[in-house]
Enzyme design. Structure first.
Site, PDB file in Angstrom:
ATOM      1  CG  MET A   1     -10.077   2.594  -8.205  1.00 29.47           C
ATOM      2  SD  MET A   1      -9.974   1.770  -9.690  1.00 29.47           S
ATOM      3  CE  MET A   1     -10.745   0.305  -9.426  1.00 29.47           C
TER       4      MET A   1
ATOM      5  CG  ASP B   1      -2.330  -9.182  -4.649  1.00 28.72           C
ATOM      6  OD1 ASP B   1      -1.894  -9.843  -3.861  1.00 28.72           O
ATOM      7  OD2 ASP B   1      -3.051  -9.264  -5.743  1.00 28.72           O
TER       8      ASP B   1
ATOM      9  CG  ASP C   1       1.021   0.998 -11.962  1.00 27.62           C
ATOM     10  OD1 ASP C   1       1.240   1.240 -12.928  1.00 27.62           O
ATOM     11  OD2 ASP C   1      -0.030   0.232 -11.406  1.00 27.62           O
TER      12      ASP C   1
ATOM     13  CB  THR D   1      -4.943  -5.814  -1.478  1.00 26.55           C
ATOM     14  OG1 THR D   1      -5.501  -5.040  -2.264  1.00 26.55           O
ATOM     15  CG2 THR D   1      -5.880  -6.436  -0.292  1.00 26.55           C
TER      16      THR D   1
ATOM     17  N   GLY E   1       0.870  -1.070  -7.242  1.00 27.28           N
ATOM     18  CA  GLY E   1       0.327  -0.855  -5.791  1.00 27.28           C
ATOM     19  C   GLY E   1      -0.326  -2.114  -5.200  1.00 27.28           C
TER      20      GLY E   1
ATOM     21  CE  LYS F   1      -2.959   2.479 -15.643  1.00 22.79           C
ATOM     22  NZ  LYS F   1      -4.093   1.425 -15.934  1.00 22.79           N
TER      23      LYS F   1
ATOM     24  N   PRO G   1       0.845  -1.239   0.091  1.00 20.72           N
ATOM     25  CG  PRO G   1       0.059  -0.915   2.183  1.00 20.72           C
ATOM     26  CD  PRO G   1       0.785  -1.991   1.163  1.00 20.72           C
TER      27      PRO G   1
HETATM   28  N1  SAH Z   1      -3.895  -3.252  -6.694  1.00 17.83           N
HETATM   29  C1  SAH Z   1      -4.051  -2.530  -5.903  1.00 17.83           C
HETATM   30  C2  SAH Z   1      -5.433  -1.308  -6.104  1.00 17.83           C
HETATM   31  C3  SAH Z   1      -5.108  -0.476  -7.358  1.00 17.83           C
HETATM   32  S1  SAH Z   1      -6.932   0.260  -7.783  1.00 17.83           S
HETATM   33  C4  SAH Z   1      -4.226  -2.920  -4.452  1.00 17.83           C
HETATM   34  O1  SAH Z   1      -4.163  -4.184  -4.282  1.00 17.83           O
HETATM   35  O2  SAH Z   1      -4.521  -2.129  -3.241  1.00 17.83           O
HETATM   36  C5  SAH Z   1      -6.410   1.825  -6.856  1.00 17.83           C
HETATM   37  C6  SAH Z   1      -7.390   2.044  -5.954  1.00 17.83           C
HETATM   38  O3  SAH Z   1      -6.768   1.342  -4.844  1.00 17.83           O
HETATM   39  C7  SAH Z   1      -7.367   3.465  -5.285  1.00 17.83           C
HETATM   40  O4  SAH Z   1      -8.371   4.286  -5.853  1.00 17.83           O
HETATM   41  C8  SAH Z   1      -7.885   3.237  -3.777  1.00 17.83           C
HETATM   42  O5  SAH Z   1      -9.007   2.750  -3.746  1.00 17.83           O
HETATM   43  C9  SAH Z   1      -7.124   1.807  -3.484  1.00 17.83           C
HETATM   44  N2  SAH Z   1      -5.755   2.172  -2.965  1.00 17.83           N
HETATM   45  C10 SAH Z   1      -4.661   2.030  -3.385  1.00 17.83           C
HETATM   46  N3  SAH Z   1      -3.387   2.343  -2.438  1.00 17.83           N
HETATM   47  C11 SAH Z   1      -4.110   2.691  -1.422  1.00 17.83           C
HETATM   48  C12 SAH Z   1      -3.732   3.105  -0.023  1.00 17.83           C
HETATM   49  N4  SAH Z   1      -2.368   3.352   0.448  1.00 17.83           N
HETATM   50  N5  SAH Z   1      -4.783   3.526   0.864  1.00 17.83           N
HETATM   51  C13 SAH Z   1      -6.061   3.168   0.428  1.00 17.83           C
HETATM   52  N6  SAH Z   1      -6.316   2.870  -0.555  1.00 17.83           N
HETATM   53  C14 SAH Z   1      -5.672   2.629  -1.568  1.00 17.83           C
END
Ligand code: SAH
Length: 463
Positions: free
Chosen positions: A380, A300, A245, A328, A298, A267, A222
C-alpha cells in the site's frame, strides 16, 4: 456481450424422430451418436453402403420423401445428391433444426463430443473450430468420471420428492452434495443397495436440524486464477455466499456455485465501499443465518487483510470460522522477479510492512533493518513511494540500497521497476496503475529484473 456464437442446450428428442439422410460412413457416424438417445432414429437413402445392423435404427432404402420428416426433432443430411437437397428444403420449410454434415454454413446446430453417463451428459463443443481438441478433452473427462455417475444421478432423481418434503432448500442441497460425493453411497450402489443408503442418509439429515453457519476467510492470491489453492477452490464450490474484495480476480469469484450469492464489498479507490464495521456486521449476519460464507480476500487473508477485525467479530458472535492461506502479493512479486527474499549472508530476514501512514519511529526501525540487509516488502505504498524512500534515507538507510517495484504482481500484465532508494526518492514517479509491492534490500540485486524499467531513466521527472 459474450463471445459464443452457439449456445449449448439439452434438447428433448424423446418420442420423436431423428432423421438422417444418407447411407455412407458420415451417416453411420451420426447414427451412432444419436442412437444414444431414446428417439426413433431413421436412416433414409437410396444407397445404403455402411453397415447399420449393429445400431437400433430404422433403415429405409429408398428416396427421401417429405413425409419422412413428420414428428422429426432433428435432421442430419449426409447426402450430397438430390435427396439431400430435398431434405434440406423440407427441414427448413418445417423449421426443424438441420445439420448438414461438413457444411457449417448450412447448419442450424453442431454436434458436440458427448460423454454419456445417462442421465448425465457432458458435451464438449468448439463451434466447429477444433473437433480434435474436443475429442481430447472428452477423453480426459471420461477418464476422470466414475462409470457409476449415471446411476448416482438416477438415485438422486428418485429421492427428489422425499427430500423436498423433508428438507428445506439449503439443507436439501447439502444432502444431495453428500449423496453424490460419498464413497459409501457409491459402494452401496454397486451392491444394489443404493436406495436403502440414500434413505438412511436422508433420515440422518432430517434428524440433524439446521446446521450452523461458518465463515471461511480465504486468500485468493495476487490475481492469477491458477494461484488459488485447491482448498480455496473446493470451499468456493461449497459456499452459499461469496463476499469479496475488489482485488480478488473475477475468475476466482466465478468459481463459486452459479446460484451462490456474490457480494462485492470494495475496496476500489473512488468507489463506494463498505466500511470495515459494515463488512464485519455482514459476515456475522450471514453466519447467524446459517450460511456458509466464503470471505475472499486478495493475497493472503492474514496479511494487511483486516482479518484480525473480522475474526474478532466472528468470535464475539460465536460463529465458526476457518482461515485458508493464499499467496501474498510480496511472494508473487518475488516469484515474478526470481528474487530470493532471504539469501544466505545477504538477507537474513524478510519484513512485510505497510508504507501507508507509517510513522517516524517505524521508518527509523525499517531503515535499520534494511541497513542490516533484511528485505523489506512495502504494501500500500505506491502513492507515497518517493517520500517514503526519502524518509528512510533521512533515518540513516543508504541511498544505494537496491529497490524494486512490482505493479500487478502475479499477473500477465505486471510491470517492473528497479533502482535504488536514492532514485526512488528523487523522482516524481508515475508508476503504472494497479496495486504494487515495493522491495527494499540487497537481495533485490540478486533477482532477475531484466524486464524492469530503470527508476533513474528520463521517464521520471526529477523533482
Ligand atoms: N492481503 C493482501 C494485501 C492486501 S493490502 C496480500 O496478501 O497480498 C493491498 C495491497 O496489497 C496493495 O496496496 C498492494 O500493495 C498489495 N497488492 C495486492 N495485490 C497485489 C498485486 N497483484 N501486485 C502487487 N501488489 C499487490
Amino acid at each position: 456481450m459474450g463471445e459464443l456464437n452457439t449456445f449449448p442446450v439439452s434438447y428433448k428428442v424423446q418420442g420423436q424422430r431423428i432423421v438422417i439422410i444418407g447411407g455412407g460412413e458420415e451417416a453411420l457416424n451420426k447414427a451412432r451418436l444419436v442412437s444414444k438417445t431414446t428417439a426413433l432414429v431413421v436412416i433414409v437413402s437410396r444407397n445404403i453402403e455402411a453397415d447399420f445392423s449393429e445400431l437400433p435404427v430404422t433403415v429405409l432404402a429408398r428416396p427421401f420423401e417429405d413425409a419422412d420428416l413428420v414428428d422429426a426433432a432433428l435432421v442430419f443430411v449426409a447426402d450430397h445428391g438430390p435427396d439431400g437437397d430435398a431434405a434440406k428444403r423440407a427441414a427448413r420449410a418445417r423449421r426443424i433444426p438441420l445439420n448438414v454434415v461438413d457444411v457449417p454454413e448450412e447448419c442450424d446446430f453442431y454436434t458436440p463430443s458427448i460423454i454419456d453417463r445417462a442421465p448425465v451428459t457432458i458435451a464438449v463443443a468448439t463451434e466447429g473450430d477444433a473437433p480434435v481438441l474436443a475429442r481430447l478433452i472428452r477423453a480426459r473427462i471420461e477418464a476422470a468420471l466414475s462409470p457409476n455417475l449415471g446411476a448416482l444421478a438416477k438415485l438422486a432423481g428418485s429421492m427428489r420428492d422425499k427430500v423436498a418434503a423433508l428438507l428445506p432448500g439449503t439443507r436439501a442441497r447439502r444432502y444431495y452434495e453428500e449423496l453424490v460425493t460419498s464413497p459409501e453411497v457409491e459402494v452401496a450402489l454397486l451392491r444394489g443397495q443404493g436406495a436403502v443408503k440414500a434413505e438412511s442418509l436422508l433420515a440422518q439429515h432430517g434428524a440433524e436440524g439446521d446446521s450452523p453457519g461458518v465463515v471461511w476467510l480465504i486468500g485468493a492470491g495476487p490475481g492469477a486464477e491458477d494461484l488459488l489453492t485447491l482448498r480455496a477452490q473446493r470451499l468456493l464450490q461449497e459456499a452459499d455466499v461469496i463476499v469479496h474484495d475488489h482485488l480478488v480476480p473475477a475468475a476466482a469469484v466465478e468459481m463459486g456455485r452459479r446460484d451462490a450469492e456474490r457480494i462485492l464489498v470494495g475496496k476500489q479507490k473512488g468507489h463506494h465501499s463498505f466500511t470495515q464495521a459494515e463488512i464485519n456486521a455482514l459476515i456475522v449476519r450471514l453466519g447467524k443465518a446459517g450460511k456458509r460464507v466464503a470471505r475472499l480476500k486478495g493475497g493472503d487473508p492474514m496479511v494487511f487483510g483486516r482479518a484480525g477485525e473480522e475474526i474478532d467479530a466472528l468470535k464475539a458472535a460465536g460463529i465458526a470460522y476457518h482461515i485458508v492461506p493464499g499467496v501474498t502479493s510480496a511472494l508473487a512479486a518475488a516469484a515474478d522477479t526470481a528474487t530470493p527474499v532471504t539469501l544466505r549472508r545477504i538477507s537474513t530476514g524478510f519484513v512485510l510492512a505497510t508504507a501507508h501512514g507509517a510513522e517516524s519511529e517505524e521508518l527509523k526501525h525499517w531503515a535499520a533493518l534494511a541497513s542490516t540487509g533484511l528485505t523489506l516488502a512495502l504494501y500500500m505504498g505506491k502513492s507515497v513511494a518517493g517520500p517514503t524512500a526519502a524518509r528512510l534515507i533521512a533515518e540513516g538507510a543508504s541511498a544505494n540500497i537496491p529497490v524494486g517495484v512490482v505493479v500487478r504482481a502475479g499477473r500477465k500484465d505486471r510491470v517492473l521497476y528497479r533502482g535504488t532508494l536514492g532514485t526512488l526518492a528523487s523522482g516524481t514517479i508515475e508508476l503504472e496503475d494497479g496495486p504494487a509491492i515495493i522491495f527494499v534490500g540487497e537481495a533485490i540485486a540478486h533477482g532477475d529484473w531484466s524486464e524492469a524499467i530503470e527508476l533513474a531513466s528520463s521517464e521520471f521527472k526529477v523533482a
